[in-house]
Design an enzyme around this catalytic site. Structure first.
Site, PDB file in Angstrom:
ATOM      1  N   GLU A 357       0.849  -1.197   0.000  1.00 39.23           N
ATOM      2  CA  GLU A 357       0.000   0.000   0.000  1.00 39.23           C
ATOM      3  C   GLU A 357       0.888   1.253   0.000  1.00 39.23           C
ATOM      4  O   GLU A 357       0.507   2.286  -0.532  1.00 39.23           O
ATOM      5  CB  GLU A 357      -0.957   0.003   1.206  1.00 39.23           C
ATOM      6  CG  GLU A 357      -2.148   0.931   1.039  1.00 39.23           C
ATOM      7  CD  GLU A 357      -3.261   0.682   2.051  1.00 39.23           C
ATOM      8  OE1 GLU A 357      -4.258   0.026   1.718  1.00 39.23           O
ATOM      9  OE2 GLU A 357      -3.130   1.176   3.191  1.00 39.23           O
ATOM     10  N   HIS A 388       7.093 -26.818   2.360  1.00 40.67           N
ATOM     11  CA  HIS A 388       6.300 -27.886   1.738  1.00 40.67           C
ATOM     12  C   HIS A 388       5.219 -27.313   0.837  1.00 40.67           C
ATOM     13  O   HIS A 388       4.287 -28.021   0.475  1.00 40.67           O
ATOM     14  CB  HIS A 388       5.712 -28.783   2.831  1.00 40.67           C
ATOM     15  CG  HIS A 388       6.780 -29.397   3.682  1.00 40.67           C
ATOM     16  ND1 HIS A 388       7.389 -30.586   3.350  1.00 40.67           N
ATOM     17  CD2 HIS A 388       7.397 -28.950   4.807  1.00 40.67           C
ATOM     18  CE1 HIS A 388       8.311 -30.867   4.265  1.00 40.67           C
ATOM     19  NE2 HIS A 388       8.342 -29.881   5.149  1.00 40.67           N
ATOM     20  N   LYS A 516     -13.878   1.253  -3.735  1.00 38.86           N
ATOM     21  CA  LYS A 516     -14.859   1.639  -2.705  1.00 38.86           C
ATOM     22  C   LYS A 516     -15.998   2.414  -3.344  1.00 38.86           C
ATOM     23  O   LYS A 516     -17.175   2.175  -3.077  1.00 38.86           O
ATOM     24  CB  LYS A 516     -14.208   2.525  -1.637  1.00 38.86           C
ATOM     25  CG  LYS A 516     -13.227   1.817  -0.731  1.00 38.86           C
ATOM     26  CD  LYS A 516     -12.749   2.779   0.359  1.00 38.86           C
ATOM     27  CE  LYS A 516     -11.562   2.243   1.111  1.00 38.86           C
ATOM     28  NZ  LYS A 516     -10.946   3.208   2.015  1.00 38.86           N
TER      29      LYS A 516
HETATM   30  O1  F6P Z   1      -7.518   0.114   2.540  1.00 34.49           O
HETATM   31  C1  F6P Z   1      -7.492   1.486   2.584  1.00 34.49           C
HETATM   32  C2  F6P Z   1      -7.452   2.026   3.968  1.00 34.49           C
HETATM   33  O2  F6P Z   1      -7.657   3.394   3.890  1.00 34.49           O
HETATM   34  C3  F6P Z   1      -6.162   1.709   4.690  1.00 34.49           C
HETATM   35  O3  F6P Z   1      -5.119   2.532   4.374  1.00 34.49           O
HETATM   36  C4  F6P Z   1      -6.597   1.790   6.110  1.00 34.49           C
HETATM   37  O4  F6P Z   1      -5.658   1.212   6.933  1.00 34.49           O
HETATM   38  C5  F6P Z   1      -7.912   1.065   6.039  1.00 34.49           C
HETATM   39  O5  F6P Z   1      -8.462   1.471   4.793  1.00 34.49           O
HETATM   40  C6  F6P Z   1      -8.878   1.307   7.167  1.00 34.49           C
HETATM   41  O6  F6P Z   1      -9.258   2.643   7.277  1.00 34.49           O
HETATM   42  P1  F6P Z   1      -9.926   3.201   8.587  1.00 34.49           P
HETATM   43  O7  F6P Z   1      -8.977   3.005   9.704  1.00 34.49           O
HETATM   44  O8  F6P Z   1     -10.195   4.649   8.310  1.00 34.49           O
HETATM   45  O9  F6P Z   1     -11.199   2.428   8.833  1.00 34.49           O
END
Ligand code: F6P
Length: 555
Positions: A357, A388, A516
């Protein structure tokens, strides 16, 4: 902090490394060891209780010198100063990156927009101490007066992977009277299965979300609240069974969690760097605040090493440069991480988010497309299981994949005969990757087994190992909270160094946003989604297929 507009692969230092990789193309690590009796000492160092042996890498002194020059060409020390100085090194989000302040148990000053951040950090730490002490001592009781026996931390990504990994790694230090569970997946099976065996009267939920808007976490949190209220029948129970960890007080209150039950942190803590903040509350609940502070101390030890030590003896810088050597000059595209420790089971998954990330980026901070590889694919599993499953490909596959071996020399479970076998296997894998097996060796082995010449010829190509496959060996005496803190910080700094060299913003994550947004669009239009210019026909047809599924039918 001014960005460096020149792409790193345009520098003389990069070009010299390209040439040097070519010049080493016929070199065999076996021969490097044979020629240099002190190779192991030359390419080993210790810091914060961790010993790194990087002698089984395809490097010579010239390679290391040129890699160091590349780090200088990327202005590494200036970026390090900018990080510590609270500059907005996360430029696309306009944010400073100050997770080192969270474990600043020394004298260092950390400021954000001119203000000392340490008093706020200390105050949250003392609230975490009071709360975790109360829960662990049975002073914090559930709504019906029962002692808390189970903690369920609900969060995802950085709000889950770090604490989950640490809690498992420190399981030998856990209080058996208080079990800590982690729920992250929006798949109802994760929460449903976790709650199956739990009693609402003795369960505490920690809702961990930096933004407190993440769909996965909030959906799970709402269902958890319903589960609790179904059993308790009174809204007042929420205050005894729900606490939140977030930067977003407004959303926490809108969810129905009292401000008194919220542990804050700050926007200058990136999600995947947040286990050191109140996101680490489940760790403090699991192992106690003293041990959580030992974890912070270990990370602080590594911060000091990273900040003070010259590049030539700086462990995170060396690991970062070796990674760059293979990725950008050796044509590798992935790195395997293999802890020989069952308690580090979740370490590869934690590193995946930390590294991928952070450095899975295709443009520089200035928005210029890069012309070289950035973040590698990180993957792995604990040894000996990994031996394995995927080690065959590491030994004889067509790809070059460097491996990080991580090994505690002493076990928390000294069952007779186990640990020495684990250790022997770990060392043997690194040795086999490096030396391989030549044709002559394979032939001699088969002759000893009494195979006839025809069969030997047939089998030879299969029984030859090319070797020359690189690995790092990281060992320490025992996986204590302090060593674990140092180990995690080591990888954090490695990722930072690589990001600086590639010129990318290691602290944003725009790539996860589109999925998202589209999930939101599909959900809002679930009933009437159709093949239109905005929606591809494959997606529309999959949604139709979903509607046709007979979810109420018999198995
Ligand atoms: O996966 C994207 C992200 O923004 C991550 O960087 C972060 O750790 C996660 O989602 C959770 O976000 P939040 O803590 O705001 O729920």
């Amino acid at each position: 902090m001014q960005n460096n507009k020149r792409l790193i692969d345009q520098t003389a230092e990069w070009k010299a490394l390209e040439r040097h990789w070519q010049s080493l193309s016929g070199t065999r690590m076996r021969d490097l060891f044979a020629r240099d009796p002190v190779r192991c000492e030359r390419y080993s160092l210790s810091a914060c209780g961790i010993d790194l042996d990087y002698s089984k890498n395809l490097v010579d002194q010239e390679a290391m010198k040129r890699l160091m020059a590349l780090a200088r060409a990327a202005d590494l020390s200036r970026w390090g100063d900018a990080l510590i100085g609270g500059e907005k090194v996360n430029s696309t989000e306009g944010r400073a990156v100050l997770h080192m302040a969270l474990r600043n148990l020394g004298y260092r000053e950390y400021r954000h927009e001119g203000r000392d951040v340490m008093p706020g950090i200390r105050s949250v730490l003392s609230r975490m101490r009071a709360f975790s002490d109360d829960v662990r001592a049975g002073r914090w009781l559930g709504y019906t007066g029962q002692r808390i026996r189970d903690v369920v931390s609900i969060g995802i990504g950085g709000s889950s992977l770090g604490p989950r990994m640490v809690c498992e790694a420190l399981r030998p230090y856990q209080d058996p009277g208080l079990r800590v569970h982690f729920v992250s997946n929006i798949d109802g099976a994760h929460l449903g299965r976790t709650l199956e065996d739990l009693d609402p009267a003795s369960t505490l939920f920690v809702i961990a979300s930096k933004t407190f808007t993440t769909q996965d976490t909030l959906t799970n949190a709402v269902s958890a609240r319903r589960w609790l209220l179904d059993a308790m029948g009174n809204e007042a129970a929420v205050a005894r069974h729900f606490v939140a960890v977030s930067t977003n007080a407004e959303e926490v209150q809108a969810f129905g969690i009292d401000a008194d039950n919220m542990f804050e942190f700050w926007e200058w803590v990136g999600g995947r760097y947040s286990l050191w903040s109140s996101i680490g509350l489940p760790i403090a609940l699991a192992v106690g605040m003293e041990r959580f502070e030992e974890l912070l101390l270990g990370a602080h030890d590594m911060d000091e090493h990273f900040v003070r030590e010259p590049p030539e003896t700086n462990m995170p810088i060396i690991l970062a440069l070796l990674g760059i050597w293979y990725l950008n000059f050796g044509g590798c595209d992935s790195c395997a991480v293999v802890p020989y420790d069952q308690y580090l089971e979740h370490f590869p998954a934690f590193l995946q988010q930390l590294d991928m990330e952070s450095n899975g980026k295709r443009v520089t901070r200035d928005g210029v497309p890069v012309t070289y590889q950035t973040g590698p694919v990180i993957w792995g599993q604990v040894g000996t299981d990994a031996q394995h499953s995927f080690f065959q490909l590491l030994h004889q596959g067509t790809r070059l994949i460097p491996v990080d071996f991580i090994l505690p020399l002493c076990s928390h479970h000294p069952l007779p005969g186990h640990h020495e076998k684990l250790v022997a296997n770990c060392f043997a894998q690194a040795q086999a990757l490096m030396r391989g097996r030549t044709e002559a060796e394979a032939r001699a082995e088969m002759e000893q087994l009494g195979l006839d010449e025809a069969r030997i010829r047939e089998l030879l190509p299969h029984r030859v190992f090319p070797g020359n496959r690189p690995s790092n060996m990281l060992v320490f005496d025992r996986l204590t909270p302090r060593v674990l803190g140092s180990l995690i910080a080591l990888y954090e700094h490695k990722v930072f160094v690589q990001g600086v060299i590639w010129g990318v913003d290691s602290f944003d994550q725009w790539g996860v946003e589109l999925g998202k947004q589209l999930a939101g669009h599909i959900l809002r239009n679930f009933e009437e989604i159709a093949c239109t210019p905005g929606v591809d026909c494959s997606t529309a047809s999959l949604v139709r297929r979903y509607h046709l599924a007979d979810c109420n039918g018999e198995d």
